[in-house]
Scaffold this motif. Sequence first.
Motif, PDB file in Angstrom:
ATOM      1  N   THR A   1       0.818  -1.213   0.000  1.00  0.00           N
ATOM      2  CA  THR A   1       0.000   0.000   0.000  1.00  0.00           C
ATOM      3  C   THR A   1       0.849   1.258   0.000  1.00  0.00           C
ATOM      4  N   LEU A   2       2.032   1.211   0.605  1.00  0.00           N
ATOM      5  CA  LEU A   2       2.974   2.335   0.606  1.00  0.00           C
ATOM      6  C   LEU A   2       4.394   1.792   0.504  1.00  0.00           C
ATOM      7  N   ALA A   3       5.248   2.511  -0.232  1.00  0.00           N
ATOM      8  CA  ALA A   3       6.670   2.187  -0.337  1.00  0.00           C
ATOM      9  C   ALA A   3       7.395   3.516  -0.519  1.00  0.00           C
TER      10      ALA A   3
ATOM     11  N   LEU B   1      13.945   2.118   3.203  1.00  0.00           N
ATOM     12  CA  LEU B   1      12.716   1.902   2.450  1.00  0.00           C
ATOM     13  C   LEU B   1      11.670   1.501   3.471  1.00  0.00           C
ATOM     14  N   ASN B   2      10.579   2.248   3.522  1.00  0.00           N
ATOM     15  CA  ASN B   2       9.487   1.976   4.450  1.00  0.00           C
ATOM     16  C   ASN B   2       8.357   1.311   3.684  1.00  0.00           C
ATOM     17  N   ILE B   3       7.929   0.161   4.165  1.00  0.00           N
ATOM     18  CA  ILE B   3       6.893  -0.624   3.499  1.00  0.00           C
ATOM     19  C   ILE B   3       5.660  -0.694   4.377  1.00  0.00           C
ATOM     20  N   ARG B   4       4.503  -0.491   3.763  1.00  0.00           N
ATOM     21  CA  ARG B   4       3.214  -0.773   4.375  1.00  0.00           C
ATOM     22  C   ARG B   4       2.505  -1.716   3.417  1.00  0.00           C
ATOM     23  N   ALA B   5       1.954  -2.794   3.950  1.00  0.00           N
ATOM     24  CA  ALA B   5       1.262  -3.770   3.114  1.00  0.00           C
ATOM     25  C   ALA B   5       0.073  -4.327   3.884  1.00  0.00           C
ATOM     26  N   LYS B   6      -0.896  -4.835   3.148  1.00  0.00           N
ATOM     27  CA  LYS B   6      -2.081  -5.477   3.742  1.00  0.00           C
ATOM     28  C   LYS B   6      -2.090  -6.939   3.352  1.00  0.00           C
ATOM     29  N   THR B   7      -2.329  -7.801   4.342  1.00  0.00           N
ATOM     30  CA  THR B   7      -2.476  -9.226   4.069  1.00  0.00           C
ATOM     31  C   THR B   7      -3.860  -9.471   3.478  1.00  0.00           C
ATOM     32  N   GLU B   8      -4.080 -10.695   3.034  1.00  0.00           N
ATOM     33  CA  GLU B   8      -5.382 -11.040   2.444  1.00  0.00           C
ATOM     34  C   GLU B   8      -6.538 -10.809   3.406  1.00  0.00           C
TER      35      GLU B   8
ATOM     36  N   ASP C   1      12.167   5.061  -9.927  1.00  0.00           N
ATOM     37  CA  ASP C   1      11.855   6.480  -9.855  1.00  0.00           C
ATOM     38  C   ASP C   1      10.917   6.705  -8.672  1.00  0.00           C
ATOM     39  N   THR C   2      10.943   7.909  -8.131  1.00  0.00           N
ATOM     40  CA  THR C   2      10.053   8.244  -7.024  1.00  0.00           C
ATOM     41  C   THR C   2       9.269   9.504  -7.371  1.00  0.00           C
ATOM     42  N   GLU C   3       8.134   9.650  -6.696  1.00  0.00           N
ATOM     43  CA  GLU C   3       7.329  10.873  -6.774  1.00  0.00           C
ATOM     44  C   GLU C   3       7.111  11.373  -5.353  1.00  0.00           C
ATOM     45  N   GLU C   4       7.123  12.679  -5.178  1.00  0.00           N
ATOM     46  CA  GLU C   4       6.888  13.237  -3.848  1.00  0.00           C
ATOM     47  C   GLU C   4       5.409  13.102  -3.501  1.00  0.00           C
ATOM     48  N   LYS C   5       5.141  12.480  -2.354  1.00  0.00           N
ATOM     49  CA  LYS C   5       3.779  12.290  -1.853  1.00  0.00           C
ATOM     50  C   LYS C   5       3.763  12.654  -0.374  1.00  0.00           C
ATOM     51  N   VAL C   6       2.588  12.822   0.185  1.00  0.00           N
ATOM     52  CA  VAL C   6       2.438  13.138   1.603  1.00  0.00           C
ATOM     53  C   VAL C   6       1.820  11.934   2.313  1.00  0.00           C
ATOM     54  N   VAL C   7       2.485  11.501   3.391  1.00  0.00           N
ATOM     55  CA  VAL C   7       1.979  10.388   4.202  1.00  0.00           C
ATOM     56  C   VAL C   7       2.029  10.797   5.673  1.00  0.00           C
ATOM     57  N   PRO C   8       1.183  10.197   6.501  1.00  0.00           N
ATOM     58  CA  PRO C   8       1.266  10.490   7.935  1.00  0.00           C
ATOM     59  C   PRO C   8       2.436   9.727   8.558  1.00  0.00           C
TER      60      PRO C   8
ATOM     61  N   PHE D   1       7.749   5.265  -4.059  1.00  0.00           N
ATOM     62  CA  PHE D   1       7.982   4.347  -5.179  1.00  0.00           C
ATOM     63  C   PHE D   1       6.625   3.950  -5.760  1.00  0.00           C
ATOM     64  N   MET D   2       6.154   4.697  -6.728  1.00  0.00           N
ATOM     65  CA  MET D   2       4.804   4.493  -7.273  1.00  0.00           C
ATOM     66  C   MET D   2       4.657   3.145  -7.979  1.00  0.00           C
ATOM     67  N   ASP D   3       5.716   2.657  -8.637  1.00  0.00           N
ATOM     68  CA  ASP D   3       5.623   1.392  -9.371  1.00  0.00           C
ATOM     69  C   ASP D   3       5.444   0.186  -8.461  1.00  0.00           C
ATOM     70  N   MET D   4       5.782   0.309  -7.187  1.00  0.00           N
ATOM     71  CA  MET D   4       5.639  -0.808  -6.250  1.00  0.00           C
ATOM     72  C   MET D   4       4.236  -0.888  -5.644  1.00  0.00           C
ATOM     73  N   LEU D   5       3.510   0.216  -5.698  1.00  0.00           N
ATOM     74  CA  LEU D   5       2.201   0.266  -5.050  1.00  0.00           C
ATOM     75  C   LEU D   5       1.213  -0.688  -5.710  1.00  0.00           C
ATOM     76  N   ASN D   6       0.381  -1.282  -4.873  1.00  0.00           N
ATOM     77  CA  ASN D   6      -0.688  -2.196  -5.290  1.00  0.00           C
ATOM     78  C   ASN D   6      -0.179  -3.475  -5.934  1.00  0.00           C
ATOM     79  N   LYS D   7       1.095  -3.802  -5.742  1.00  0.00           N
ATOM     80  CA  LYS D   7       1.662  -5.057  -6.236  1.00  0.00           C
ATOM     81  C   LYS D   7       1.594  -6.093  -5.124  1.00  0.00           C
ATOM     82  N   GLN D   8       1.368  -7.344  -5.517  1.00  0.00           N
ATOM     83  CA  GLN D   8       1.302  -8.420  -4.536  1.00  0.00           C
ATOM     84  C   GLN D   8       2.650  -9.116  -4.405  1.00  0.00           C
ATOM     85  N   VAL D   9       2.978  -9.485  -3.179  1.00  0.00           N
ATOM     86  CA  VAL D   9       4.155 -10.286  -2.851  1.00  0.00           C
ATOM     87  C   VAL D   9       3.784 -11.196  -1.691  1.00  0.00           C
ATOM     88  N   ILE D  10       4.629 -12.155  -1.458  1.00  0.00           N
ATOM     89  CA  ILE D  10       4.465 -13.005  -0.273  1.00  0.00           C
ATOM     90  C   ILE D  10       5.596 -12.659   0.682  1.00  0.00           C
ATOM     91  N   PHE D  11       5.215 -12.270   1.890  1.00  0.00           N
ATOM     92  CA  PHE D  11       6.206 -11.969   2.920  1.00  0.00           C
ATOM     93  C   PHE D  11       6.345 -13.170   3.839  1.00  0.00           C
TER      94      PHE D  11
END
Length: 188
Positions: A37-39, A51-58, A113-120, A137-147
């Motif tokens: 959800t965020l990278a 690199l800060n990662i936020r992700a949601k499980t199923e 590539d990165t884009e400037e965004k605002v996050v809490p 990192f916009m290209d990483m958003l909404n991609k699925q992986v297994i952690f």
Amino acid sequence: MSFLKNLQSDSSIQDEKDNLGGGSNVLDSNIYLSTITLAFLTTSDGGAMALNIRAKTEDGKEIRQQLWMTSGTAKGCKNYYEDKNGEKKYLPGFLMANALSLLTTGKEISEQDTEEKVVPLWSSTAKAEVPTKVPMFMDMLNKQVIFGLMKQTVDKTVKDDRGNYVPSGETREENEIDKVFHAESRKT
């Protein structure tokens, strides 16, 4: 992208070895299909880059992880260290960030590539989350992986008089990403 150009792979540095294996929502050690959800990047007061990662499980549980990709300014802001034998080895956070980048976009972290965004983000000054501009990192958003997550008990730390973090004598449970896998092939 200019601040990532030094994070390139180097064949003279020993690569990682495979082994299968945050917050109040501590998950049991297991593998979790997750959507990023965020990278985004942050830099510590000492100059280390993460690199800060936020992700949601199923099932909607949140995974938060901060992957320290470089050392601080005092150690040269490098993505590797030298062991006692003088061999260069990548920092674990760089290996994980690069693997995540490759598995989600097919590109190394240094090519992103990165884009400037605002996050809490948590502010120690405000003692609350405040809107903060970050390179995303916009290209990483909404991609699925297994952690591959590990549940671990760690020391709580506090800052001492010199500004160093030291163990407080208390412990807490947290998750640590041990490995990241491609969502479809289930391979590293």
